[in-house]
Design an enzyme around this catalytic site. Structure first.
Site, PDB file in Angstrom:
ATOM      1  N   CYS A 295     -10.096  -0.776-100.132  1.00 34.10           N
ATOM      2  CA  CYS A 295     -10.984  -0.275 -99.081  1.00 34.10           C
ATOM      3  C   CYS A 295     -10.115   0.405 -98.038  1.00 34.10           C
ATOM      4  O   CYS A 295      -9.128  -0.165 -97.578  1.00 34.10           O
ATOM      5  CB  CYS A 295     -11.778  -1.416 -98.458  1.00 34.10           C
ATOM      6  SG  CYS A 295     -12.618  -0.891 -96.948  1.00 34.10           S
TER       7      CYS A 295
ATOM      8  N   TYR B 186     -21.532 -16.421 -74.090  1.00 33.42           N
ATOM      9  CA  TYR B 186     -21.339 -16.016 -75.495  1.00 33.42           C
ATOM     10  C   TYR B 186     -19.843 -15.814 -75.742  1.00 33.42           C
ATOM     11  O   TYR B 186     -19.406 -14.741 -76.166  1.00 33.42           O
ATOM     12  CB  TYR B 186     -22.090 -14.716 -75.812  1.00 33.42           C
ATOM     13  CG  TYR B 186     -23.561 -14.726 -75.499  1.00 33.42           C
ATOM     14  CD1 TYR B 186     -24.482 -15.182 -76.441  1.00 33.42           C
ATOM     15  CD2 TYR B 186     -24.045 -14.272 -74.270  1.00 33.42           C
ATOM     16  CE1 TYR B 186     -25.845 -15.173 -76.157  1.00 33.42           C
ATOM     17  CE2 TYR B 186     -25.403 -14.272 -73.989  1.00 33.42           C
ATOM     18  CZ  TYR B 186     -26.293 -14.719 -74.933  1.00 33.42           C
ATOM     19  OH  TYR B 186     -27.638 -14.695 -74.656  1.00 33.42           O
TER      20      TYR B 186
ATOM     21  N   CYS C 219     -22.596  -5.017 -78.793  1.00 34.11           N
ATOM     22  CA  CYS C 219     -22.367  -4.326 -80.064  1.00 34.11           C
ATOM     23  C   CYS C 219     -23.628  -3.588 -80.498  1.00 34.11           C
ATOM     24  O   CYS C 219     -23.696  -3.093 -81.621  1.00 34.11           O
ATOM     25  CB  CYS C 219     -21.906  -5.312 -81.131  1.00 34.11           C
ATOM     26  SG  CYS C 219     -23.048  -6.666 -81.364  1.00 34.11           S
TER      27      CYS C 219
HETATM   28  N1  SAH Z   1     -17.024 -13.070 -76.673  1.00 35.90           N
HETATM   29  C1  SAH Z   1     -16.550 -13.439 -77.974  1.00 35.90           C
HETATM   30  C2  SAH Z   1     -17.648 -13.579 -79.011  1.00 35.90           C
HETATM   31  C3  SAH Z   1     -18.708 -12.503 -79.044  1.00 35.90           C
HETATM   32  S1  SAH Z   1     -19.777 -12.562 -80.439  1.00 35.90           S
HETATM   33  C4  SAH Z   1     -15.483 -12.483 -78.459  1.00 35.90           C
HETATM   34  O1  SAH Z   1     -15.316 -11.422 -77.877  1.00 35.90           O
HETATM   35  O2  SAH Z   1     -14.794 -12.804 -79.440  1.00 35.90           O
HETATM   36  C5  SAH Z   1     -21.189 -13.391 -79.835  1.00 35.90           C
HETATM   37  C6  SAH Z   1     -21.046 -14.894 -79.778  1.00 35.90           C
HETATM   38  O3  SAH Z   1     -22.273 -15.441 -79.284  1.00 35.90           O
HETATM   39  C7  SAH Z   1     -20.789 -15.563 -81.128  1.00 35.90           C
HETATM   40  O4  SAH Z   1     -19.637 -16.352 -81.041  1.00 35.90           O
HETATM   41  C8  SAH Z   1     -22.051 -16.428 -81.337  1.00 35.90           C
HETATM   42  O5  SAH Z   1     -21.771 -17.641 -81.995  1.00 35.90           O
HETATM   43  C9  SAH Z   1     -22.508 -16.675 -79.914  1.00 35.90           C
HETATM   44  N2  SAH Z   1     -23.939 -16.989 -79.721  1.00 35.90           N
HETATM   45  C10 SAH Z   1     -24.992 -16.577 -80.466  1.00 35.90           C
HETATM   46  N3  SAH Z   1     -26.151 -17.023 -79.932  1.00 35.90           N
HETATM   47  C11 SAH Z   1     -25.836 -17.730 -78.820  1.00 35.90           C
HETATM   48  C12 SAH Z   1     -26.609 -18.435 -77.823  1.00 35.90           C
HETATM   49  N4  SAH Z   1     -27.945 -18.476 -77.880  1.00 35.90           N
HETATM   50  N5  SAH Z   1     -25.947 -19.046 -76.818  1.00 35.90           N
HETATM   51  C13 SAH Z   1     -24.596 -18.999 -76.746  1.00 35.90           C
HETATM   52  N6  SAH Z   1     -23.812 -18.353 -77.660  1.00 35.90           N
HETATM   53  C14 SAH Z   1     -24.419 -17.729 -78.679  1.00 35.90           C
END
Ligand code: SAH
Length: 446
Positions: free
Chosen positions: A153, A306, A403
């Site tokens: 890939c 998150y 995203c």
């Molecule tokens: N900020 C981190 C992760 C972003 S991805 C980084 O930059 O690496 C989004 C994240 O939100 C994921 O880890 C997912 O598990 C989490 N998530 C999804 N639904 C959620 C909710 N209702 N409350 C808290 N976290 C959540």
């Protein structure tokens, strides 16, 4: 227009999934594999009331954006959408995609800052390959479970191809059965690879419908021969469910450590198979630097909602007064706590909970963050969460990392109705050659 009609159109725009758009008889016609500026001959495949899907028959006049496609499975594997146009054309499309969403859905006509680009084209540090009935690894076709065999890939480091060859040989030699999802039988479901780019540490995880892998020693020997010292973790992920979710909840280490360690914005990040990590490390650094520029965390209380394995908050913790991270997956919170200690950070706290529930609880604790960062999955924030942020915390700055431009725009609209204004935003191309684009936005209290 009727099905099978052939006609000539100019491509004037693209859809969010990368199809060209032209007009015929006042209707929009979506034509995959075309580029803005092409004049093409098209055959109507499906005709609806106000739009149609067409198939590219011939390029009569190519767009100036066109380049030679370099991948034999382009438009088959469901990964890239833009191997037929130049990267500069692609990044303009993405900038515009974010701008249009914020204008149309968010109701704000504000031009974006220049899109962040750069880094390697072989950027993906993670890949999950299904295996076909002949034991060949590949990718699912677009919107389907048909497997397109492919080991090389063009978005992935070359070592991934070598690892796949080693696993395929092992599977053949030891007659390892392959999982068949239509009858829910067979052992090997997916090969899941991760590389920590900064350290080159490699994690190989085989997802199996069972609890053991026969002859696992022979597999480990082969993987060592290919990866050498960089092989740090070989695991089995147990997934016995009749589901198309790739990973199960349980991982079993069969060689090395349960995790690999990468370095992101100067922070050592421990990664286990189940925790989220941006797939493009070099561009994630640029994104997080921009988030820090917007957040201005110096000596401030920062709330990172998150937070995954804690990466954004931890990358600001040394400057901030304190950081509180919230995340719903418990393995990610374990990683966040470990990462905090392992980097000698003593002013960070992580809470495993739904973002809105935790925000509500923190508001009752009278937490007063000056900066709130949100980085939700594609579906965006809940209305309830935005309400708690704007009515209870009332931070001076909200930094929104997203995203999905559409849900970002929807949420920005709610913020602007609750006393905030969109100061500026910057798209960031973490996924070159695909349709995806990240954005970081700064909202300030009016
Ligand atoms: N900020 C981190 C992760 C972003 S991805 C980084 O930059 O690496 C989004 C994240 O939100 C994921 O880890 C997912 O598990 C989490 N998530 C999804 N639904 C959620 C909710 N209702 N409350 C808290 N976290 C959540």
């Amino acid at each position: 227009m009727q099905k099978n009609d052939e006609f000539i159109i100019d491509i004037i725009d693209v859809t969010s999934d990368g199809s060209g758009i032209g007009k015929q008889d006042g209707m929009a016609v979506f034509v995959p594999l075309t580029a803005v500026g092409d004049r093409v001959k098209v055959k109507a495949l499906k005709v609806k009331k106000t739009y149609a899907y067409g198939k590219l028959i011939e390029i009569l006049n190519p767009s100036g954006d066109r380049i030679e496609n370099d991948c034999p499975v382009f438009n088959k594997c469901g990964g890239c959408a833009y191997r037929h146009i130049s990267y500069s054309a692609e990044s303009k499309l993405k900038e515009n995609k974010v701008y249009e969403a914020i204008k149309r859905i968010g109701g704000i006509d504000l031009k974006p800052q220049k899109i962040l680009t750069g880094g390697s084209y072989l950027y993906r540090n993670k890949a999950q390959y299904p295996i076909n009935c002949e034991g060949k690894a590949g990718f699912y076709a677009f919107h389907s479970h048909r497997i397109i065999p492919c080991k090389k890939c063009l978005l992935q480091p070359e070592i991934f191809e070598k690892i796949l060859i080693a696993v395929e040989e092992f599977v053949r030699e030891y007659n390892i059965s392959i999982y068949n999802e239509s009858v829910h039988k067979g052992l090997l479901r997916h090969i899941y690879l991760r590389i920590a780019e900064a350290t080159q540490e490699i994690m190989v995880t085989l997802v199996i419908n069972g609890s053991n892998l026969p002859y696992d020693e022979a597999l480990i020997q082969r993987l060592k021969a290919v990866c050498g010292e960089n092989l740090k973790s070989v695991q089995l992920n147990i997934n016995r469910k009749d589901t198309n979710v790739i990973l199960g909840d349980i991982c079993k280490v069969i060689y090395g450590n349960p995790y690999i360690t990468d370095i992101l914005c100067g922070i050592k990040v421990r990664l286990s198979p189940l925790s989220f990590y941006q797939v493009n490390r070099q561009m994630a650094e640029k994104l997080y630097q921009k988030a820090a520029e917007y957040a201005k965390p110096d000596n401030k209380e920062v709330l990172d909602l998150y937070c995954g394995a804690g990466t954004i908050g931890l990358s600001m913790a040394k400057k901030a007064k304190s950081v509180i991270g919230v995340e719903i997956i418990s393995e990610a919170i374990e990683d966040a706590n470990y990462n905090s200690k392992n980097n000698n950070i003593h002013n960070a706290e992580f809470i495993c909970a739904d973002a809105a529930c935790a925000a509500d609880m923190l508001a009752k604790r009278n937490i007063n963050p000056e900066v709130v960062i949100v980085d939700p999955p594609r579906k965006g924030c809940t209305q309830e969460l935005i309400k708690i942020i704007t009515d209870e915390f009332k931070p001076l700055r909200v930094v929104y990392v997203s995203c999905d431009p559409a849900t970002l725009a929807r949420d920005i609209k709610q913020f602007t109705q609750c006393g905030y204004s969109l100061q500026e935003y910057t798209p960031a191309d973490l996924f070159p050659r695909t349709t995806h684009v990240e954005t970081v936005a700064l909202l300030i209290k009016k």
